[in-house]
Design a protein around this motif. Structure first.
Motif, PDB file in Angstrom:
ATOM      1  N   GLY A   1      63.083  45.373  52.437  1.00  0.00           N
ATOM      2  CA  GLY A   1      61.687  44.968  52.479  1.00  0.00           C
ATOM      3  C   GLY A   1      61.177  45.183  53.890  1.00  0.00           C
ATOM      4  N   CYS A   2      59.962  45.705  54.018  1.00  0.00           N
ATOM      5  CA  CYS A   2      59.396  45.909  55.351  1.00  0.00           C
ATOM      6  C   CYS A   2      57.890  45.670  55.301  1.00  0.00           C
ATOM      7  N   PHE A   3      57.413  44.794  56.176  1.00  0.00           N
ATOM      8  CA  PHE A   3      55.977  44.531  56.289  1.00  0.00           C
ATOM      9  C   PHE A   3      55.558  44.598  57.749  1.00  0.00           C
ATOM     10  N   LEU A   4      54.323  45.043  57.942  1.00  0.00           N
ATOM     11  CA  LEU A   4      53.723  45.141  59.267  1.00  0.00           C
ATOM     12  C   LEU A   4      52.434  44.327  59.300  1.00  0.00           C
ATOM     13  N   VAL A   5      52.158  43.719  60.423  1.00  0.00           N
ATOM     14  CA  VAL A   5      50.844  43.124  60.668  1.00  0.00           C
ATOM     15  C   VAL A   5      50.077  44.102  61.548  1.00  0.00           C
ATOM     16  N   LEU A   6      48.978  44.621  61.012  1.00  0.00           N
ATOM     17  CA  LEU A   6      48.089  45.516  61.751  1.00  0.00           C
ATOM     18  C   LEU A   6      46.812  44.760  62.082  1.00  0.00           C
ATOM     19  N   GLU A   7      46.296  44.954  63.300  1.00  0.00           N
ATOM     20  CA  GLU A   7      45.025  44.315  63.645  1.00  0.00           C
ATOM     21  C   GLU A   7      44.327  45.093  64.739  1.00  0.00           C
ATOM     22  N   SER A   8      43.030  44.901  64.813  1.00  0.00           N
ATOM     23  CA  SER A   8      42.264  45.568  65.856  1.00  0.00           C
ATOM     24  C   SER A   8      42.684  45.013  67.218  1.00  0.00           C
ATOM     25  N   ARG A   9      42.564  45.866  68.215  1.00  0.00           N
ATOM     26  CA  ARG A   9      42.942  45.446  69.566  1.00  0.00           C
ATOM     27  C   ARG A   9      42.135  44.222  69.999  1.00  0.00           C
ATOM     28  N   GLU A  10      40.848  44.218  69.684  1.00  0.00           N
ATOM     29  CA  GLU A  10      39.990  43.096  70.084  1.00  0.00           C
ATOM     30  C   GLU A  10      40.461  41.790  69.445  1.00  0.00           C
ATOM     31  N   HIS A  11      40.815  41.863  68.171  1.00  0.00           N
ATOM     32  CA  HIS A  11      41.266  40.659  67.475  1.00  0.00           C
ATOM     33  C   HIS A  11      42.580  40.156  68.067  1.00  0.00           C
ATOM     34  N   ALA A  12      43.491  41.084  68.353  1.00  0.00           N
ATOM     35  CA  ALA A  12      44.789  40.699  68.912  1.00  0.00           C
ATOM     36  C   ALA A  12      44.626  40.094  70.307  1.00  0.00           C
ATOM     37  N   GLU A  13      43.809  40.719  71.138  1.00  0.00           N
ATOM     38  CA  GLU A  13      43.622  40.217  72.500  1.00  0.00           C
ATOM     39  C   GLU A  13      42.945  38.854  72.500  1.00  0.00           C
ATOM     40  N   ALA A  14      42.040  38.642  71.545  1.00  0.00           N
ATOM     41  CA  ALA A  14      41.335  37.357  71.484  1.00  0.00           C
ATOM     42  C   ALA A  14      42.276  36.206  71.196  1.00  0.00           C
ATOM     43  N   ARG A  15      43.365  36.472  70.479  1.00  0.00           N
ATOM     44  CA  ARG A  15      44.315  35.397  70.190  1.00  0.00           C
ATOM     45  C   ARG A  15      45.577  35.496  71.059  1.00  0.00           C
ATOM     46  N   GLY A  16      45.564  36.408  72.025  1.00  0.00           N
ATOM     47  CA  GLY A  16      46.669  36.527  72.967  1.00  0.00           C
ATOM     48  C   GLY A  16      47.914  37.172  72.414  1.00  0.00           C
ATOM     49  N   ALA A  17      47.769  37.998  71.365  1.00  0.00           N
ATOM     50  CA  ALA A  17      48.926  38.651  70.747  1.00  0.00           C
ATOM     51  C   ALA A  17      49.327  39.891  71.529  1.00  0.00           C
ATOM     52  N   LYS A  18      50.616  40.143  71.602  1.00  0.00           N
ATOM     53  CA  LYS A  18      51.157  41.319  72.271  1.00  0.00           C
ATOM     54  C   LYS A  18      51.558  42.363  71.220  1.00  0.00           C
ATOM     55  N   PRO A  19      51.254  43.621  71.465  1.00  0.00           N
ATOM     56  CA  PRO A  19      51.573  44.658  70.482  1.00  0.00           C
ATOM     57  C   PRO A  19      52.971  45.236  70.659  1.00  0.00           C
ATOM     58  N   TYR A  20      53.544  45.687  69.549  1.00  0.00           N
ATOM     59  CA  TYR A  20      54.746  46.508  69.618  1.00  0.00           C
ATOM     60  C   TYR A  20      54.361  47.960  69.896  1.00  0.00           C
ATOM     61  N   ALA A  21      53.260  48.389  69.300  1.00  0.00           N
ATOM     62  CA  ALA A  21      52.769  49.751  69.449  1.00  0.00           C
ATOM     63  C   ALA A  21      51.399  49.817  68.800  1.00  0.00           C
ATOM     64  N   LYS A  22      50.779  50.986  68.827  1.00  0.00           N
ATOM     65  CA  LYS A  22      49.521  51.175  68.109  1.00  0.00           C
ATOM     66  C   LYS A  22      49.694  52.279  67.071  1.00  0.00           C
ATOM     67  N   LEU A  23      49.032  52.092  65.959  1.00  0.00           N
ATOM     68  CA  LEU A  23      49.036  53.078  64.886  1.00  0.00           C
ATOM     69  C   LEU A  23      47.771  53.916  65.045  1.00  0.00           C
ATOM     70  N   THR A  24      47.963  55.187  65.373  1.00  0.00           N
ATOM     71  CA  THR A  24      46.838  56.037  65.737  1.00  0.00           C
ATOM     72  C   THR A  24      46.301  56.851  64.572  1.00  0.00           C
ATOM     73  N   LYS A  25      47.209  57.347  63.726  1.00  0.00           N
ATOM     74  CA  LYS A  25      46.772  58.236  62.656  1.00  0.00           C
ATOM     75  C   LYS A  25      47.742  58.174  61.491  1.00  0.00           C
ATOM     76  N   VAL A  26      47.202  58.227  60.270  1.00  0.00           N
ATOM     77  CA  VAL A  26      48.013  58.383  59.061  1.00  0.00           C
ATOM     78  C   VAL A  26      47.309  59.406  58.173  1.00  0.00           C
ATOM     79  N   VAL A  27      48.031  60.428  57.761  1.00  0.00           N
ATOM     80  CA  VAL A  27      47.468  61.452  56.876  1.00  0.00           C
ATOM     81  C   VAL A  27      48.372  61.592  55.659  1.00  0.00           C
ATOM     82  N   ALA A  28      47.780  62.017  54.544  1.00  0.00           N
ATOM     83  CA  ALA A  28      48.537  62.116  53.296  1.00  0.00           C
ATOM     84  C   ALA A  28      48.163  63.402  52.566  1.00  0.00           C
TER      85      ALA A  28
END
Length: 399
Positions: free
Chosen positions: A244-271
């Motif tokens: 099982g694998c889940f990710l929490v994705l959020e906008s940078r502004e939302h994360a910074e407002a609550r003081g969250a630190k990122p593991y990385a950023k997701l820039t693009k997904v194509v299919a």
């Protein structure tokens, strides 16, 4: 006059939850990857090989035994991994955030009651079945909750019940392609401002006789002896894995407002969805998607969910050979093939590697995977379904 379009929002990966044959949690998985650990079982479903789920105390994330009992194994695995992701992001129990957190899940169908199936087939083979026999047995022998548990959106439902994730909810079916689209749509919603935070992922129980029978019809199963993904050309196939694998994705502004630190950023997904009747269709599909990622470097790191099944694996390998500067890692060797979970798993391992400042070592005696020194700043994730569906993602370090 047309209103000016606002710039896309940067999307951070702030939470990662993984449970698999290698253990649970990020530290356990990183240590296992560094130690080149593989957990396979070639006895229980012989001649087929599976990567069984490591021992897990589901009570830690699903405290009510009643909730656990009404879930099938894949739902328990997914609900557990979702809880780990929420913990990782620091939003577990935050009713305000969870109440508006979106959820996009990739899921398969439910599991069979094998005892009932075997009893029905045995009676039929012995000539003990009347015209109404099948309906009678299904109505009398199957527990009512089994029918509910076979609904693909019950994983999202259980996550909502257990963890309180109560924003919009979407469930996609379609094996590997479902999770590619789940990530693609979550990224699009957050980057466009339609959503601020989302839980995205999947779960898979690979320890199922019915699934092994299903995939055997297509000659997809790895049999007799385990081998790394790139060494299966003479005996192709995938070894099903539980994960099982889940990710929490959020906008940078939302994360910074609550003081969250990122593991990385997701820039693009194509299919893409190549028409595979023509040889080389997967190679062409992957090559067509590559420029859309915006990768300009001629060298780097790449994590693939390559299955080991043919001909798709050889066609993917042909594409990878066109980019020899990229150090490749195949998750199928370590985790087995986890269908819907394979693409989120690749995203998670890419984000984890970027946060740790290095790519995990190769596990490939054939030499196709090579060592890669230095600190990565972007990692490409590739997914090509065992019989349909292709996708790519670019995961980058946050600067």
């Amino acid at each position: 006059m047309t209103e000016p379009t606002s710039a896309p929002k940067e999307v951070w990966i702030t939470g990662i939850g993984i449970v698999s044959s290698l253990g649970e949690g990020l530290d356990a998985h990183w240590d296992a990857l560094k130690d080149k650990k593989v957990n396979v079982d070639d006895k229980r479903f012989a001649p087929y090989i599976v990567h069984p789920l490591a021992p897990v105390s589901f009570d830690a994330q699903i405290p009510k035994r009643g909730d656990q009992r009404q879930m099938e194994a894949w739902q328990r695995i997914g609900t557990y991994a979702a809880g780990l992701a929420l913990d990782s992001a620091g939003v577990k129990g935050d009713k305000e955030i969870l109440g508006r957190m979106d959820m996009i899940v990739a899921a398969g169908g439910g599991e069979r009651d094998l005892a009932v199936d075997v009893a029905i087939m045995t009676a039929d083979a012995k000539g003990n079945s009347s015209p109404a026999f099948l309906n009678e047995r299904l109505m009398n022998d199957l527990r009512p909750t089994l029918f509910l548990a076979q609904l693909s959106n019950l994983l999202a439902g259980n996550i909502a019940i257990v963890h309180g994730v109560c924003g919009t909810s979407r469930t996609f079916m379609g094996e590997e392609a479902a999770s590619i689209d789940a990530a693609r749509i979550a990224l699009a919603r957050i980057s466009s401002g339609q959503s601020e935070i989302a839980l995205v992922g999947a779960a898979h129980n690979g320890e199922r006789s019915d699934l092994l029978v299903l995939y055997e019809f297509g000659d997809f199963n790895l049999k007799e002896k385990f081998a790394p993904v790139w060494q299966r050309e003479g005996q192709s196939g995938f070894a099903l894995g539980s994960a099982g694998c889940f990710l929490v994705l959020e906008s940078r502004e939302h994360a910074e407002a609550r003081g969250a630190k990122p593991y990385a950023k997701l820039t693009k997904v194509v299919a893409d969805l190549a028409h595979r009747k023509q040889p080389g269709a997967v190679t062409k599909s992957l090559e067509a998607m590559w420029p859309k990622l915006g990768v300009t470097a001629e060298s780097g790191q790449l994590i693939t969910g390559a299955t080991g099944a043919e001909p798709v694996t050889s066609e993917e390998k042909a594409f990878l050979r066109q980019h020899p500067g990229f150090a490749v890692r195949a998750t199928g060797t370590k985790f087995g093939h986890t269908l819907e979970t394979q693409f989120p798993l690749g995203l998670a391992l890419a984000a984890l590697s970027l946060s740790r400042g290095e790519l995990f070592p190769p596990h490939d005696p054939s030499g196709f995977e090579v060592e890669k020194a230095g600190t990565p700043d972007q990692i490409v994730v590739v997914g090509a379904g065992h019989w349909q569906g292709e996708g790519m993602a670019l995961v980058e370090a946050v600067k």
